[in-house]
Design a protein around this motif. Structure first.
Motif, PDB file in Angstrom:
ATOM      1  N   GLU A  20       0.819  -1.220   0.000  1.00  0.00           N
ATOM      2  CA  GLU A  20       0.000   0.000   0.000  1.00  0.00           C
ATOM      3  C   GLU A  20       0.853   1.270   0.000  1.00  0.00           C
ATOM      4  OE1 GLU A  20      -4.087  -1.462   2.184  1.00  0.00           O
ATOM      5  OE2 GLU A  20      -2.407  -0.863   3.458  1.00  0.00           O
ATOM      6  N   ASP A  21       2.034   1.219   0.622  1.00  0.00           N
ATOM      7  CA  ASP A  21       2.916   2.395   0.673  1.00  0.00           C
ATOM      8  C   ASP A  21       3.274   2.912  -0.713  1.00  0.00           C
ATOM      9  OD1 ASP A  21       2.909   2.403   3.423  1.00  0.00           O
ATOM     10  OD2 ASP A  21       4.956   1.619   3.645  1.00  0.00           O
ATOM     11  N   VAL A  22       3.327   2.021  -1.695  1.00  0.00           N
ATOM     12  CA  VAL A  22       3.665   2.438  -3.067  1.00  0.00           C
ATOM     13  C   VAL A  22       2.495   2.189  -4.026  1.00  0.00           C
ATOM     14  CG1 VAL A  22       6.175   2.333  -2.858  1.00  0.00           C
ATOM     15  CG2 VAL A  22       4.902   0.263  -3.395  1.00  0.00           C
ATOM     16  N   THR A 116     -10.356 -16.405  -0.104  1.00  0.00           N
ATOM     17  CA  THR A 116      -9.744 -15.179  -0.610  1.00  0.00           C
ATOM     18  C   THR A 116     -10.228 -13.968   0.183  1.00  0.00           C
ATOM     19  OG1 THR A 116      -9.612 -16.123  -2.827  1.00  0.00           O
ATOM     20  CG2 THR A 116      -9.441 -13.728  -2.659  1.00  0.00           C
ATOM     21  N   THR A 117      -9.266 -13.140   0.559  1.00  0.00           N
ATOM     22  CA  THR A 117      -9.573 -11.862   1.206  1.00  0.00           C
ATOM     23  C   THR A 117      -9.115 -10.764   0.274  1.00  0.00           C
ATOM     24  OG1 THR A 117      -9.175 -12.853   3.376  1.00  0.00           O
ATOM     25  CG2 THR A 117      -9.197 -10.441   3.259  1.00  0.00           C
ATOM     26  N   VAL A 118     -10.034  -9.879  -0.106  1.00  0.00           N
ATOM     27  CA  VAL A 118      -9.706  -8.757  -0.967  1.00  0.00           C
ATOM     28  C   VAL A 118      -9.438  -7.551  -0.067  1.00  0.00           C
ATOM     29  CG1 VAL A 118     -10.546  -7.217  -2.792  1.00  0.00           C
ATOM     30  CG2 VAL A 118     -11.130  -9.665  -2.835  1.00  0.00           C
ATOM     31  N   ILE A 119      -8.273  -6.925  -0.252  1.00  0.00           N
ATOM     32  CA  ILE A 119      -7.912  -5.753   0.544  1.00  0.00           C
ATOM     33  C   ILE A 119      -8.421  -4.506  -0.185  1.00  0.00           C
ATOM     34  CG2 ILE A 119      -6.008  -4.421   1.546  1.00  0.00           C
ATOM     35  CD1 ILE A 119      -6.364  -7.262   2.742  1.00  0.00           C
ATOM     36  N   GLN A 120      -9.258  -3.748   0.510  1.00  0.00           N
ATOM     37  CA  GLN A 120      -9.780  -2.490  -0.056  1.00  0.00           C
ATOM     38  C   GLN A 120      -8.751  -1.397   0.158  1.00  0.00           C
ATOM     39  OE1 GLN A 120     -12.630  -2.422  -1.785  1.00  0.00           O
ATOM     40  NE2 GLN A 120     -12.922  -4.598  -1.324  1.00  0.00           N
ATOM     41  N   THR A 121      -8.400  -0.699  -0.910  1.00  0.00           N
ATOM     42  CA  THR A 121      -7.443   0.402  -0.794  1.00  0.00           C
ATOM     43  C   THR A 121      -8.177   1.718  -0.995  1.00  0.00           C
ATOM     44  OG1 THR A 121      -6.900   0.125  -3.139  1.00  0.00           O
ATOM     45  CG2 THR A 121      -5.435  -0.942  -1.549  1.00  0.00           C
ATOM     46  N   SER A 122      -7.618   2.775  -0.461  1.00  0.00           N
ATOM     47  CA  SER A 122      -8.295   4.074  -0.511  1.00  0.00           C
ATOM     48  C   SER A 122      -7.645   5.025  -1.516  1.00  0.00           C
ATOM     49  CB  SER A 122      -8.274   4.710   0.890  1.00  0.00           C
ATOM     50  OG  SER A 122      -6.934   4.851   1.318  1.00  0.00           O
ATOM     51  N   TYR A 123      -6.856   4.504  -2.437  1.00  0.00           N
ATOM     52  CA  TYR A 123      -6.211   5.363  -3.442  1.00  0.00           C
ATOM     53  C   TYR A 123      -6.624   4.981  -4.826  1.00  0.00           C
ATOM     54  CZ  TYR A 123      -3.019   1.414  -2.782  1.00  0.00           C
ATOM     55  OH  TYR A 123      -2.479   0.156  -2.616  1.00  0.00           O
TER      56      TYR A 123
END
Length: 123
Positions: A20-22, A116-123
């Motif tokens: 997520e950092d990049v 499966t786990t989907v990671i929600q990102t805020s970008y």
């Protein structure tokens, strides 16, 4: 090769944070523990938009895991062309793809029995 018994949850959390950092995209965690004859417990799959971003994701994950958990990957493969880089943390394997290569190999379908786990990102 985890030091001081780092839990898989800790490792996954730090890896996802490094992605997520990049601004890595489409982050999925596949839990393989209920499937017979697997090589590891978890796959973390994500994608970058270019060779540069794929390399940035790999470097970010390496630095973050090294700094926070004092751990390093047992093996890294694919850095030369940066279309599909595999980072092997023994029980957790990270796959960093470019979009077209991820679609072609479609690992999520190959491991369709995995939770499966989907990671929600805020970008």
């Amino acid at each position: 090769m985890a030091k001081e018994n780092i839990s898989a949850d800790q490792l996954i959390s730090v890896i996802v944070s490094g992605i997520e950092d990049v601004k890595g995209k489409e982050i999925n965690i596949l839990d393989l523990r209920e499937i017979e004859n697997t090589v590891c417990d978890y796959f973390i799959i994500c994608e970058g938009t270019s060779n540069t971003q794929v390399n940035a994701i790999v470097n970010s994950v390496q630095k973050k895991v090294s700094k926070e958990l004092k751990d390093h990957p047992w093996h890294i493969e694919g850095m030369d062309n940066a279309e599909w880089v595999l980072m092997d943390y023994v029980n957790v394997v990270v796959h960093v793809f470019q979009k077209q290569i991820r679609q072609y190999y479609d690992i999520e379908s190959l491991w369709g029995d995995a939770k499966t786990t989907v990671i929600q990102t805020s970008y």
